[in-house]
Design an enzyme around this catalytic site. Structure first.
Site, mmCIF file in Angstrom:
data_model
loop_
_atom_site.group_PDB
_atom_site.id
_atom_site.type_symbol
_atom_site.label_atom_id
_atom_site.label_comp_id
_atom_site.label_asym_id
_atom_site.label_seq_id
_atom_site.Cartn_x
_atom_site.Cartn_y
_atom_site.Cartn_z
ATOM 1 C CB VAL A 13 -0.952 0.032 1.214
ATOM 2 C CG1 VAL A 13 -1.895 -1.151 1.177
ATOM 3 C CG2 VAL A 13 -0.170 0.034 2.516
ATOM 4 C CB CYS A 14 -0.183 4.785 -0.274
ATOM 5 S SG CYS A 14 0.469 6.462 -0.252
ATOM 6 N N PRO A 15 3.028 4.306 0.760
ATOM 7 C CG PRO A 15 5.073 5.350 1.343
ATOM 8 C CD PRO A 15 3.939 4.509 1.917
ATOM 9 C CG ASP A 40 -2.315 1.381 -2.883
ATOM 10 O OD1 ASP A 40 -3.393 1.461 -2.264
ATOM 11 O OD2 ASP A 40 -1.481 2.295 -2.929
#
Lengths: 79, 156
Positions: A13-15, A40
């Site tokens: 997931v981010c980042p 994501d």
């Protein structure tokens, strides 16, 4: 679409997808195409934004079975 | 690459676990996009780059109505509730594979994000400079000098 190298960020997931893309892009030769796979949902906008900011050309985006696939080409090279 | 390198400057003023994520995520992402990224840690924000504290940042259950499982303040004030809320948050993040704060700090350093400590806070709170993972300790004028031509400036 053909790719010279493939990066799978599924599950991240981010980042992380963007950071992994940068790392993979760094070692890519100019003119070569990197295929980035992501799950994501933020990557849908993040990878194209990263490409635009980093001078990479976004060749295509595909969505299949909950996965996003991006093809980006590094600037430079012979062609 | 565009003509001028873009620049991100963030003032990081809070030291809770949840407040540590946005600046570290934004800065590491900006740097990975070829931007200059600068984080100015002030007041409680300094805990995020304090070697003795950055692994144990916490979430406050008191006066925090946005907890995934809302905790009444009178319960939140009981001993152990902060540790419990923090453990829950950390588990939730780990389950979703969100990187931890130490991991994000490492990534930031790897992609060249610059860290600064607020000199005034360090002096007032008696923080040891050798405990801080910063490139330099600067004052308000020093930060403004860096942020003066930034494209994005934030206060978190």
């Amino acid at each position: 679409m053909k790719a010279d190298e493939v990066l799978d960020t599924s599950g991240m997931v981010c980042p992380m997808p963007v950071l992994k893309t940068r790392k993979a892009a760094e070692s890519l030769e100019p003119g070569k195409v990197l295929k980035v796979i992501a799950t994501d949902r933020g990557a849908k906008s993040d990878i194209p934004a990263w490409a635009k900011n980093s001078g990479f050309e976004l060749l295509g985006v595909e969505e299949e079975g909950g996965k996003y696939v991006f093809y980006i080409r590094k600037p430079g090279g012979k062609e | 690459m565009s003509e001028k390198q873009k620049k991100l400057c963030i003032i990081v003023s809070k030291g809770t676990l949840d407040s540590a994520y946005p600046p570290l995520i934004l800065a590491s992402t900006a740097a990975s996009m070829g931007w200059e990224a600068h984080l100015f840690f002030t007041f409680y924000g300094l805990d995020i780059v304090n070697k003795k504290k950055y692994r144990s940042l916490k979430v406050a259950p008191i006066a925090n109505p946005a907890m995934p499982m809302p905790v009444p303040n009178i319960i939140g004030m009981l001993p152990g509730m902060t540790a419990m809320a923090t453990a829950m948050m950390k588990k939730m993040m780990a389950d979703k594979k969100v990187p931890s704060i130490p991991e994000l700090i490492e990534v930031c350093r790897e992609v060249g994000v610059k860290f600064y400590g607020c000199q005034m806070t360090i002096d007032v709170m008696g923080i040891k400079e050798e405990d801080l993972m910063v490139d330099a300790c600067i004052g308000a004028a020093g930060f403004l000098e860096i942020a003066g031509d930034a494209d994005v400036t934030l206060f978190i």
